[in-house]
Design an enzyme around this catalytic site. Structure first.
Site, mmCIF file in Angstrom:
data_model
loop_
_atom_site.group_PDB
_atom_site.id
_atom_site.type_symbol
_atom_site.label_atom_id
_atom_site.label_comp_id
_atom_site.label_asym_id
_atom_site.label_seq_id
_atom_site.Cartn_x
_atom_site.Cartn_y
_atom_site.Cartn_z
ATOM 1 N N HIS A 67 -9.803 8.160 1.675
ATOM 2 C CA HIS A 67 -9.710 7.743 2.835
ATOM 3 C C HIS A 67 -10.798 8.280 3.842
ATOM 4 O O HIS A 67 -11.071 9.709 3.775
ATOM 5 C CB HIS A 67 -8.523 7.885 3.444
ATOM 6 C CG HIS A 67 -7.157 6.934 2.923
ATOM 7 N ND1 HIS A 67 -6.274 6.830 3.510
ATOM 8 C CD2 HIS A 67 -7.244 6.354 1.754
ATOM 9 C CE1 HIS A 67 -5.558 6.141 2.763
ATOM 10 N NE2 HIS A 67 -6.194 5.642 1.643
ATOM 11 N N LYS A 71 -6.774 1.247 -7.331
ATOM 12 C CA LYS A 71 -5.599 1.944 -6.503
ATOM 13 C C LYS A 71 -5.883 3.364 -6.207
ATOM 14 O O LYS A 71 -4.908 3.834 -5.528
ATOM 15 C CB LYS A 71 -4.428 2.009 -7.613
ATOM 16 C CG LYS A 71 -4.144 0.462 -7.747
ATOM 17 C CD LYS A 71 -3.261 -0.178 -6.711
ATOM 18 C CE LYS A 71 -2.860 -1.471 -6.942
ATOM 19 N NZ LYS A 71 -1.705 -1.824 -6.180
ATOM 20 N N TYR A 72 -6.917 3.879 -6.201
ATOM 21 C CA TYR A 72 -7.033 5.196 -5.921
ATOM 22 C C TYR A 72 -8.349 5.247 -4.947
ATOM 23 O O TYR A 72 -9.360 5.559 -5.383
ATOM 24 C CB TYR A 72 -7.484 6.134 -6.953
ATOM 25 C CG TYR A 72 -6.448 5.970 -8.217
ATOM 26 C CD1 TYR A 72 -4.984 6.431 -7.914
ATOM 27 C CD2 TYR A 72 -6.765 5.526 -9.293
ATOM 28 C CE1 TYR A 72 -4.160 6.308 -8.969
ATOM 29 C CE2 TYR A 72 -5.787 5.083 -10.168
ATOM 30 C CZ TYR A 72 -4.543 5.671 -10.305
ATOM 31 O OH TYR A 72 -3.699 5.600 -11.076
ATOM 32 N N LYS A 73 -8.130 4.970 -3.586
ATOM 33 C CA LYS A 73 -9.396 4.951 -2.695
ATOM 34 C C LYS A 73 -9.530 6.279 -1.753
ATOM 35 O O LYS A 73 -8.515 6.929 -1.631
ATOM 36 C CB LYS A 73 -9.047 3.845 -1.621
ATOM 37 C CG LYS A 73 -9.242 2.470 -2.394
ATOM 38 C CD LYS A 73 -9.361 1.469 -1.346
ATOM 39 C CE LYS A 73 -9.540 0.101 -2.082
ATOM 40 N NZ LYS A 73 -8.332 -0.353 -2.516
ATOM 41 N N SER A 102 -5.094 2.564 4.437
ATOM 42 C CA SER A 102 -5.084 2.060 3.301
ATOM 43 C C SER A 102 -5.200 0.441 3.112
ATOM 44 O O SER A 102 -5.896 0.037 2.353
ATOM 45 C CB SER A 102 -3.535 2.548 2.628
ATOM 46 O OG SER A 102 -3.354 3.372 1.828
ATOM 47 N N LYS A 146 0.960 -1.332 0.023
ATOM 48 C CA LYS A 146 0.007 0.022 -0.038
ATOM 49 C C LYS A 146 0.808 1.137 0.006
ATOM 50 O O LYS A 146 0.440 2.400 0.297
ATOM 51 C CB LYS A 146 -1.109 0.118 1.199
ATOM 52 C CG LYS A 146 -2.198 -1.154 1.245
ATOM 53 C CD LYS A 146 -2.453 -1.716 -0.016
ATOM 54 C CE LYS A 146 -3.570 -0.768 -0.525
ATOM 55 N NZ LYS A 146 -4.143 -1.278 -1.841
HETATM 56 N N1 LIG Z 1 1.096 7.723 -8.814
HETATM 57 C C1 LIG Z 1 1.144 7.287 -7.552
HETATM 58 N N2 LIG Z 1 2.397 7.364 -6.937
HETATM 59 C C2 LIG Z 1 2.464 7.061 -5.762
HETATM 60 N N3 LIG Z 1 1.509 6.237 -5.007
HETATM 61 C C3 LIG Z 1 0.283 6.280 -5.549
HETATM 62 C C4 LIG Z 1 0.175 6.612 -6.793
HETATM 63 N N4 LIG Z 1 -1.067 6.130 -7.216
HETATM 64 C C5 LIG Z 1 -1.664 5.705 -6.025
HETATM 65 N N5 LIG Z 1 -0.730 5.651 -5.253
HETATM 66 C C6 LIG Z 1 -0.790 5.225 -3.739
HETATM 67 O O1 LIG Z 1 -0.643 3.858 -3.984
HETATM 68 C C7 LIG Z 1 -1.509 3.214 -2.930
HETATM 69 C C8 LIG Z 1 -1.702 1.677 -3.314
HETATM 70 O O2 LIG Z 1 -0.316 1.161 -2.950
HETATM 71 P P1 LIG Z 1 0.196 -0.052 -3.771
HETATM 72 O O3 LIG Z 1 0.173 0.076 -5.062
HETATM 73 O O4 LIG Z 1 1.505 -0.407 -3.331
HETATM 74 O O5 LIG Z 1 -1.060 -1.256 -3.178
HETATM 75 S S1 LIG Z 1 -0.660 -2.912 -3.185
HETATM 76 O O6 LIG Z 1 -0.079 -3.006 -2.149
HETATM 77 O O7 LIG Z 1 0.117 -3.171 -4.511
HETATM 78 O O8 LIG Z 1 -1.978 -3.419 -2.972
HETATM 79 C C9 LIG Z 1 -2.789 4.118 -3.068
HETATM 80 O O9 LIG Z 1 -3.163 3.738 -1.811
HETATM 81 P P2 LIG Z 1 -4.824 4.310 -1.339
HETATM 82 O O10 LIG Z 1 -4.823 5.778 -1.408
HETATM 83 O O11 LIG Z 1 -5.333 3.563 -0.009
HETATM 84 O O12 LIG Z 1 -5.703 3.616 -2.530
HETATM 85 C C10 LIG Z 1 -2.218 5.370 -3.195
HETATM 86 O O13 LIG Z 1 -1.906 6.077 -1.984
#
Ligand SMILES: Nc1ncnc2c1ncn2[C@@H]1O[C@H](COP(=O)(O)OS(=O)(=O)O)[C@@H](OP(=O)(O)O)[C@H]1O
Length: 371
Positions: free
Chosen positions: A335, A331-333, A214, A120
């Site tokens: 919170h 991937k875009y939740k 997350s 996450k």
């Molecule tokens: N472009 C970009 N750059 C950096 N970070 C980003 C980006 N897009 C998404 N996010 C963040 O990634 C969170 C999801 O993390 P992961 O992709 O590692 O999730 S997973 O472990 O594969 O399930 C996701 O967590 P949530 O906000 O809880 O959905 C985002 O905070």
């Protein structure tokens, strides 16, 4: 029946015999075809099971099963494969006439670089960004080999052969990349080290308090957590203290896992990057990553654009059009709010752990420094 008709019908066997002869001929033809196909495929794989001859690969279709990642999302392996073959056509076509296809020299290779986590912390975004680099061959989805699939009772070499088969074939100039965020806290780093002692390891780090939320939302989405229990019930114990045995809390404790990795990997084989850097300055972050892996400079400001609708940077669709260069929706939740009191409790709990992590890593990180 006239004379001619009688003559003709006497040349042909009766109807039943004709049906029998026809089906036997079809059966023989089918068996011959299957036998030839099987032989041509097995001839392509060398004795060590690693090298695949180019020519037959061009004719035999490579069908990879769709992958379901931790988000229950089908990863777009086929889109990526067609993107890659177009890219390869571009770089090799010049040497071949329009009637000739370039030979397919792809071989099975172990990864040169792995993104081990943190779950996450943006590992999916990194995957999206890396898959467009011409010198990388990205394994779509998550392999989960070292945390789940490895059989420690079997010989390690044999297990690595099994692992190889889970990875994409790559051209000699390509580095294979895979990401499984669970490796950080759930794999034995010694297994990764003995798989490839020169392995480059990427660790994306994010605020553990945000990560708890997350991961909670993620667990709800994949139905690991029940809708009937609250966030607080999952994170705090009956006395209202942070429950360090709760999965979402435990996996936000970073210092112990980093220590385990540094027991085997020299510090310079680990790139520890704050997720906010990737989030806010993707070009600079990706330039640092390509330098760390040892790839040619590829990322520029033109590679990315800020997607106003989702609030994150995505790949320019003229480079990678799938999902407009963004990730899938999961991937875009959004919170939900947590009470200030509970946030403070979590911050106080994590601060000493974060401090220890930063000390071991030798980096100061704003998102890990609350007070
Ligand atoms: N472009 C970009 N750059 C950096 N970070 C980003 C980006 N897009 C998404 N996010 C963040 O990634 C969170 C999801 O993390 P992961 O992709 O590692 O999730 S997973 O472990 O594969 O399930 C996701 O967590 P949530 O906000 O809880 O959905 C985002 O905070």
């Amino acid at each position: 029946m006239n004379g001619i008709q009688r003559k003709v019908s006497s040349c042909f066997p009766p109807l039943l015999v004709r049906i029998f002869l026809l089906s036997t001929t079809c059966g023989v033809l089918l068996l011959t075809y299957q036998y030839r196909m099987q032989n041509s495929l097995s001839e392509n794989v060398s004795k060590d099971g690693q090298h695949i001859d180019p020519k037959p690969l061009m004719s035999a279709r490579i069908t990879e099963k769709p992958d379901i990642d931790d988000n229950n999302e089908v990863s777009d392996t086929s889109s990526y494969n067609s993107f890659k073959s177009k890219m390869n056509e571009h770089s090799t076509n010049k040497e071949y006439s329009s009637t000739q296809s370039p030979p397919d020299e792809r071989v099975q290779k172990l990864p040169g670089v792995i993104n081990i986590g943190i779950q996450k912390c943006g590992t999916g975004a990194l995957n999206t960004y890396l898959r467009i680099h011409p010198q990388l061959r990205v394994r779509e989805g998550e392999v989960h080999f070292f945390d789940k699939k490895i059989n420690h009772s079997a010989p390690f070499k044999q297990e690595i052969q099994r692992y190889l088969k889970m990875l994409p074939v790559a051209f000699p100039n390509e580095t294979v990349f895979e990401k499984t965020p669970a490796y950080f806290d759930l794999a034995d780093p010694y297994d990764l080290f003995r798989m490839n002692s020169a392995l480059k390891v990427i660790l994306l780090v994010c605020d553990p308090v945000r990560r708890v939320m997350s991961a909670y939302l993620h667990n709800l989405a994949i139905r690991l957590y029940s809708q009937h229990k609250t966030y607080e019930q999952y994170v705090f114990d009956k006395d209202g203290a942070v429950d360090k045995t709760a999965e979402v809390v435990r996996r936000s404790i970073y210092d112990e896992s980093l220590k385990r990795y540094l027991k085997y990997f020299p510090r310079n084989q680990l790139l520890i990057m704050e997720n906010t850097f990737l989030l806010k300055q993707p070009t600079l972050a990706m330039q640092e990553i390509e330098k760390f892996i040892g790839l040619k400079k590829f990322y520029t400001n033109e590679t990315f654009y800020f997607n106003e609708e989702i609030g994150y940077h995505c790949i320019n669709p003229s480079i990678y059009p799938v999902h407009n260069g963004c990730q899938g929706k999961s991937k875009y939740k959004i919170h939900p709010n947590v009470s200030e009191e509970n946030v403070l409790k979590l911050k106080k709990f994590f601060q000493p752990i974060n401090d220890n992590f930063m000390k071991i890593a030798g980096i100061k990180m704003a998102s890990l420094t609350y007070f």
